[in-house]
Design a protein around this motif. Sequence first.
Motif: not given
Length: 110
Positions: A70-73, A78-80, A85-92
């Motif tokens: 419950y501490l790391w999952l 969230l990081f994944y 999302l950031c990779v898709e926004m950068n591509y667009e």
Amino acid sequence: LIQGVGQVKRNRIEEMKLSPVRLSLEFGKLGKIYGQYKFTLAPNEQRVFKGFWKDATLKVLKNTWFDRWYLWLPQGVLFYFMTKLCVEMNYEAYRKKPEEFTNEGILKNE
């Protein structure tokens, strides 16, 4: 005074209790205990790394990762999704849009 000090030392020596070690017995013959048995393996029959991998890896992983998921999952999930999302926004943001180049036409050779 000197005679009194010597007499005090002599009295202390006379009052000391005699132990089996003071009676010059060997350590293997200090006393006999009946009804208690102790079984041991010879040194050449013992396992040198008995339980080492279990204690060094499995218990550590269990105590630090599996029992405290419950501490790391949630952070990992969230990081994944944030990275995705950031990779898709950068591509667009950096891709060429074909509708911006429709009116360019063909260059003429001069």
